[in-house]
Design a protein around this motif. Structure first.
Motif, mmCIF file in Angstrom:
data_model
loop_
_atom_site.group_PDB
_atom_site.id
_atom_site.type_symbol
_atom_site.label_atom_id
_atom_site.label_comp_id
_atom_site.label_asym_id
_atom_site.label_seq_id
_atom_site.Cartn_x
_atom_site.Cartn_y
_atom_site.Cartn_z
ATOM 1 N N GLY A 61 46.197 49.130 47.363
ATOM 2 C CA GLY A 61 45.972 48.744 45.982
ATOM 3 C C GLY A 61 44.486 48.586 45.695
ATOM 4 O O GLY A 61 43.655 48.648 46.594
ATOM 5 N N PRO A 62 44.131 48.369 44.446
ATOM 6 C CA PRO A 62 42.715 48.291 44.068
ATOM 7 C C PRO A 62 42.043 46.973 44.433
ATOM 8 O O PRO A 62 40.839 46.820 44.232
ATOM 9 N N ASP A 63 42.801 46.021 45.012
ATOM 10 C CA ASP A 63 42.244 44.696 45.255
ATOM 11 C C ASP A 63 42.144 44.320 46.731
ATOM 12 O O ASP A 63 41.699 43.221 47.053
ATOM 13 N N LEU A 210 48.855 37.440 53.346
ATOM 14 C CA LEU A 210 48.502 37.537 54.765
ATOM 15 C C LEU A 210 47.026 37.871 54.928
ATOM 16 O O LEU A 210 46.335 37.313 55.787
ATOM 17 N N GLN A 211 46.539 38.774 54.086
ATOM 18 C CA GLN A 211 45.133 39.180 54.212
ATOM 19 C C GLN A 211 44.190 38.051 53.801
ATOM 20 O O GLN A 211 43.123 37.874 54.400
ATOM 21 N N ARG A 220 39.749 41.219 46.672
ATOM 22 C CA ARG A 220 38.984 40.996 45.443
ATOM 23 C C ARG A 220 39.755 39.989 44.586
ATOM 24 O O ARG A 220 40.440 40.340 43.629
ATOM 25 N N LEU A 221 39.647 38.718 44.974
ATOM 26 C CA LEU A 221 40.535 37.692 44.447
ATOM 27 C C LEU A 221 40.374 37.465 42.950
ATOM 28 O O LEU A 221 41.363 37.359 42.214
ATOM 29 N N SER A 226 43.053 37.874 37.633
ATOM 30 C CA SER A 226 42.862 38.045 36.188
ATOM 31 C C SER A 226 43.240 39.440 35.707
ATOM 32 O O SER A 226 43.185 39.717 34.509
ATOM 33 N N GLY A 227 43.649 40.291 36.645
ATOM 34 C CA GLY A 227 43.932 41.672 36.282
ATOM 35 C C GLY A 227 45.343 41.879 35.766
ATOM 36 O O GLY A 227 46.163 40.957 35.728
#
Length: 271
Positions: A61-63, A210-211, A220-221, A226-227
């Motif tokens: 995923g993008p995060d 887990l990560q 990228r919390l 907020s996404g």
């Protein structure tokens, strides 16, 4: 005592202490941080279990960074080896089957993913295992963090144990590791009220939590929380990672480590 003499004695003591610290074997279970003589001595002293952590370089995923599985496999293997007390950890295997590249399939549809053929992957694992067997390791343990190659690991273990028949060396792929990582952890999250369409199977709440527990710098919390809702086109399968937390991740980490240690103690105790 004159001051210059005291200073000279202090320097000598400091130098002796520094030399002694450099001469000591590092307190680590990581094979790559040891010299060959230190590995030899530890094997002779009883550290005859080697854990081969297997990760993978794929989109999540993008995060979440593409090295997710590598960081997680390394961290978990280290904790498991420390808990066993008789084990070392090999370098992480980062190149694994991730789909085809002509045309791109599976995770290979996303930039940053690296794939290798199943046959090359299995041959590499067999070669690594035979290398460790030559140097005195008796228990060769494969811990695979990714679901896509679990059948490859089973084939490798079967082939190795057939080739090693009659010897004191055995290969293992404890099912408890991946079971706890996937279905076992999902059940823990369900008991806390999370739904399957939030837990997910890849890059959802379970995977991301887990990560966060193992390597939070790879998530990228702020953007994640907020996404928008993510889906398969973004690389997130059947899940929603927005409520992921390190606290939730630690529940899974504790289960994976403890269950794998218990399983390996039973598997290797009869040998």
């Amino acid at each position: 005592m004159r001051r210059p003499l005291r200073q000279a004695l202090a320097i000598i003591v400091l130098f002796a202490a520094s030399s002694a610290s450099f001469a000591q074997t590092p307190r680590t279970v990581l094979l790559q941080d040891l010299t060959w003589t230190e590995v030899r001595d530890q094997v002779q002293a009883g550290k005859t279990t080697i854990i081969i952590p297997i990760g993978g370089t794929e989109q999540s995923g993008p995060d979440v960074a593409v090295g997710k599985h590598n960081a997680r496999a390394a961290w978990l293997s280290q904790k498991i080896a420390e808990g066993l007390g008789n084990a070392l950890v090999a370098p992480v295997v980062a190149y694994v089957p991730e789909g085809s590249y002509v045309p791109p399939t599976s995770h290979m549809r996303f930039p940053g993913t690296i794939t290798v053929p199943d046959a090359a992957f299995e041959q590499m694992l067999e070669s690594a295992a035979n290398s460790f067997a030559v140097h005195g390791f008796k228990n060769i343990v494969f811990l695979g963090d990714h679901g896509g190659y679990q059948n490859d690991l089973k084939r490798v273990v079967a082939q190795l144990n057939k080739a090693w028949s009659g010897s004191h060396t055995r290969a293992f792929v404890p099912p408890e590791y991946y079971d706890a990582l996937s279905d076992g952890y999902a059940q823990i999250l369900r008991q806390r009220g999370f739904r399957d369409n939030e837990i997910g199977t890849h890059a959802g709440l379970a995977d991301t939590s887990l990560q966060l527990a193992v390597a939070p710098q790879m998530v990228r919390l702020e953007r994640l929380q907020s996404g928008p809702t993510l889906g398969p086109a973004d690389g997130v399968y059947d899940g929603d990672p927005r409520r992921s937390t390190a606290q939730l991740g630690r529940l899974g980490i504790d289960a994976i480590v403890s269950r794998t240690i218990d399983a390996l103690k039973k598997d290797t105790a009869v040998r």
